[in-house]
Scaffold this active site. Structure first.
Site, PDB file in Angstrom:
ATOM      1  N   SER A   1       0.814  -1.222   0.000  1.00 38.75           N
ATOM      2  CA  SER A   1       0.000   0.000   0.000  1.00 38.75           C
ATOM      3  C   SER A   1       0.841   1.263   0.000  1.00 38.75           C
ATOM      4  CB  SER A   1      -0.937   0.016   1.209  1.00 38.75           C
ATOM      5  OG  SER A   1      -0.203  -0.074   2.419  1.00 38.75           O
TER       6      SER A   1
ATOM      7  N   ASP B   1      -0.898   7.323  10.588  1.00 37.77           N
ATOM      8  CA  ASP B   1      -1.185   6.073  11.280  1.00 37.77           C
ATOM      9  C   ASP B   1       0.082   5.362  11.733  1.00 37.77           C
ATOM     10  OD1 ASP B   1      -0.201   5.307   8.847  1.00 37.77           O
ATOM     11  OD2 ASP B   1      -1.879   4.007   8.306  1.00 37.77           O
TER      12      ASP B   1
ATOM     13  N   HIS C   1       1.801   4.619   7.118  1.00 40.25           N
ATOM     14  CA  HIS C   1       1.723   5.081   5.732  1.00 40.25           C
ATOM     15  C   HIS C   1       2.173   6.540   5.624  1.00 40.25           C
ATOM     16  CE1 HIS C   1      -1.186   1.708   5.831  1.00 40.25           C
ATOM     17  NE2 HIS C   1      -0.719   1.480   4.613  1.00 40.25           N
TER      18      HIS C   1
END
Length: 259
Positions: free
Chosen positions: A79, A229, A232
């Protein structure tokens, strides 16, 4: 097509793909209880990924076909790489659009998912000058694999890339830091992986780069302004990332001569 039917078809495709991947085990070992999950190539079957993971794989295959395989630079990962498309398209445009780049980041991917993608056409027919690889934080985070298992998964990916893209250089990035402080268990686990995978560099086809210090403060802490977070990167960090790897991109993409 109704959403329900689409989801059913996707589930059927996942089931077929999982069965197929079981029949196409690694060349040097059969899948068994002794084989780490990190090297058992498989599709992503998490409920939250079912609707988009295989469709994204197909979309990337279609993109390669539309571009007639004219790809000089590949970003491969999870991601964090995927988010170039959502968090930092402006920096992608600035740094990579003119360099014929392809984003092969998939949210939630572990090493075994990248292996499956590579073995199911992700880079077939391509001859990029450089592959930027970062993977492993979902092995350590989601499943808390042993560092040795995650590192082995990375090794399998590198071997797969060497086989499929024999002319390409690989820039292997250290797994980015996660967790607020240096004593965070997942940060420690990532660093254990990094200590292992940096040995894969030969400064010939594989090059190691650790830019993690660029995301940390003087105490080694990670701020939520850098990664909201604590995992990321936020949008400004993608520019920092791009600038940090620019010397390698200039060397191998802009001025590449096959060595």
């Amino acid at each position: 097509m109704p959403k329900f039917i689409t989801k059913v078809l996707t589930l059927m495709l996942i089931a077929f793909s999982s069965t197929y991947s079981q029949a196409t085990t690694d060349n040097d070992s059969e899948k068994d209880e002794q084989t780490p999950l990190s090297v058992q190539a498989t599709v992503h079957t998490a409920e939250w990924a079912v609707d988009w993971w295989l469709p994204r794989h197909q979309q990337k295959l279609d993109e390669v076909a539309r571009r007639n395989g004219e790809i000089d630079l590949i970003f491969l990962g999870d991601s964090i790489t995927h988010n170039w498309e959502s968090k930092a398209p402006q920096y992608w445009q600035t740094f990579y659009q003119h360099r014929k780049a392809l984003n092969l980041g998939f949210g939630g991917d572990r090493t075994e998912h990248v292996l499956w993608r590579l073995r199911h056409g992700a880079v077939d027919g391509l001859d990029p000058k450089l592959v930027v690889l970062m993977i492993g934080t979902n092995n350590t985070g989601h499943r808390q694999d042993a560092a040795e298992d995650t590192a082995l998964g990375v090794k399998y990916i590198i071997d797969e890339l060497k086989q499929r893209l024999p002319n390409s250089k690989i820039l292997l990035l250290a797994i980015f830091p996660r967790g607020e402080s240096s004593d965070d268990p997942l940060r420690i686990l990532n660093e254990e992986v990094n200590q292992l995978i940096k040995a894969y560099s030969d400064n010939d086809s594989v090059f190691w780069l650790n830019i993690n210090h660029l995301f940390l403060d003087e105490s080694g802490d990670l701020s939520t302004s850098v990664m909201n977070d604590l995992l990321h990167p936020e949008t400004p960090q993608y520019k920092i990332w791009a600038q940090a790897i620019e010397p390698y991109v200039v060397r191998f993409v802009d001025g590449q001569t096959r060595e």
